[in-house]
Design an enzyme around this catalytic site. Structure first.
Site, PDB file in Angstrom:
ATOM      1  CE  LYS A 250      -4.615  -2.007   0.895  1.00  0.00           C
ATOM      2  NZ  LYS A 250      -5.659  -1.478  -0.420  1.00  0.00           N
TER       3      LYS A 250
ATOM      4  CB  SER B  44      -9.617  -3.085   6.384  1.00  0.00           C
ATOM      5  OG  SER B  44      -8.384  -3.163   5.744  1.00  0.00           O
TER       6      SER B  44
ATOM      7  CE1 TYR C  89       5.347   5.100   9.446  1.00  0.00           C
ATOM      8  CE2 TYR C  89       3.108   3.577  10.084  1.00  0.00           C
ATOM      9  CZ  TYR C  89       4.457   3.072   9.534  1.00  0.00           C
ATOM     10  OH  TYR C  89       5.577   2.063   9.314  1.00  0.00           O
TER      11      TYR C  89
ATOM     12  N   GLY D  31      -9.399  -3.943  -4.496  1.00  0.00           N
ATOM     13  CA  GLY D  31      -8.578  -4.635  -6.119  1.00  0.00           C
ATOM     14  C   GLY D  31      -7.933  -4.008  -7.254  1.00  0.00           C
ATOM     15  N   GLY D  32      -6.796  -3.251  -6.356  1.00  0.00           N
ATOM     16  CA  GLY D  32      -6.410  -1.602  -6.169  1.00  0.00           C
ATOM     17  C   GLY D  32      -4.662  -2.890  -7.034  1.00  0.00           C
TER      18      GLY D  32
ATOM     19  CG  ASP E 122     -15.854  -8.729  -2.704  1.00  0.00           C
ATOM     20  OD1 ASP E 122     -15.624  -9.020  -2.439  1.00  0.00           O
ATOM     21  OD2 ASP E 122     -16.130  -7.401  -3.580  1.00  0.00           O
TER      22      ASP E 122
END
Length: 342
Positions: free
Chosen positions: A75, A98, A135, A205-206, A234
């Site tokens: 990410k 999340s 952070y 889905g990224g 899904d």
């Protein structure tokens, strides 16, 4: 006889019509640009393999170690890329997450001297919650559903005018995550081979969309496959029915894959992925233990889903060269017993 696929296709559930998001898609050129933009901020993570795992699964598996990335997850790539393209004068960013995207955005915001607020479900992993706070981000808790996240974030933005950086349904995020595939393909070339398949976990889905877009441009003969828990399927249901499913109740130990497939992501995945396969909770736990014991890499359950797919669908992968993305390593140690008891 009615098959499961027929049932899904005939009863796709709540769907979403085409929107402007379908037309606001990143290009492969944006992935190459993202690679240049974020190169000095992220790690080029290693590609490793295990002879013991290869013997067990009947194919040659290479693991892309994104759990060793900044903030412990892929990410960081998307967050870095998104913040490199902020509107002038932006002083605050916000998102819902999340866990891993929230930590990545908080980290990237700190690098840019920006305020950051993250909307996070109350039941999110404690270690991911703590990472976001560490952070320097402000945390706002919400209910478990996507609607809860989005409505809480919308109320926050209405008060603060923060710039929203979505966790996955955003062209900057997708382009940033696509740099994983560019690295993989370069590393494979350096080792003298081209993989047959790339397998990546899919939640929002990224990652899968970015990998598919990059692979289609650079190595179109490489098959891209998504891997998903059966308890949060899904993406598989959307892929099979051709309609994006937006209402589902995920139930899986792979907490990073509980998100709902994004609209842009769905459009790209339908064009670039060859399939999405699902795996049981027991298969995820088995793959997780195998990675821990054979490679000594401490990954989270979401990361193990890619290997679980290889193990659960052996005919598809037999005698192939497969790259499986280990998406993250932020695991709640206090819940190890619960995870392994499935």
């Amino acid at each position: 006889m009615t098959t499961e696929t027929d049932s899904i296709a005939n009863n796709p559930g709540p769907v979403v019509p085409m929107t402007d998001a379908d037309r606001d898609l990143p290009t492969s050129a944006e992935i190459f640009t993202a690679a240049q933009m974020i190169a000095d901020s992220i790690h080029c993570t290693p590609l490793i393999s295990s002879k013991q795992i290869n013997q067990l699964v009947g194919c040659e598996v290479f693991f892309k170690c994104e759990h060793l990335q900044k903030v412990g997850a892929f990410k960081a790539r998307g967050a870095c890329n998104a913040l490199s393209q902020l509107p002038a004068g932006t002083t605050m960013v916000a998102t819902h997450s999340s866990g891993n995207h929230g930590a990545a955005l908080a980290w990237a915001a700190a690098q840019h001297g920006l305020q950051c607020t993250v909307v996070i479900p109350q039941q999110a992993s404690a270690i991911k919650h703590a990472a976001i706070a560490a952070y320097g981000a402000e945390i706002v808790e919400c209910g478990p559903s996507l609607q809860d996240r989005e409505s809480t974030l919308a109320a926050l933005v209405a008060k603060t005018a923060a710039h929203v950086v979505p966790p996955f349904d955003d062209r900057r995020i997708i382009a940033g995550q696509g740099t994983v595939a560019l690295e993989i393909l370069q590393q494979c070339r350096e080792q003298g081979f081209t993989p047959d398949l790339l397998v990546a976990p899919v939640g929002g889905g990224g990652l899968l969309a970015g990998i598919g877009l990059a692979a289609a441009a650079v190595a179109p003969n490489v098959r891209v496959i998504g891997a998903e828990p059966q308890g949060a399927n899904d993406a598989e249901r959307s892929f099979l029915s051709g309609q994006r499913i937006i209402e589902h109740t995920p139930n899986t130990i792979a907490d990073g894959l509980r998100g709902t497939l994004g609209q842009r992501n769905f459009t790209i995945i339908r064009r670039t992925a060859k399939d999405i396969v699902t795996v049981s909770e027991a298969a995820i736990a088995e793959a997780l233990c195998l990675i821990w014991t054979r490679t000594k890499q401490m990954v989270e359950p979401s990361a193990a889903v890619s290997l679980a797919a290889v193990m659960a669908h052996p005919a598809r992968f037999r005698n192939k060269r497969v790259v499986a993305v280990l998406s993250g390593g932020n695991i709640d140690i206090d819940k190890l017993g619960e995870i392994l008891a499935v």
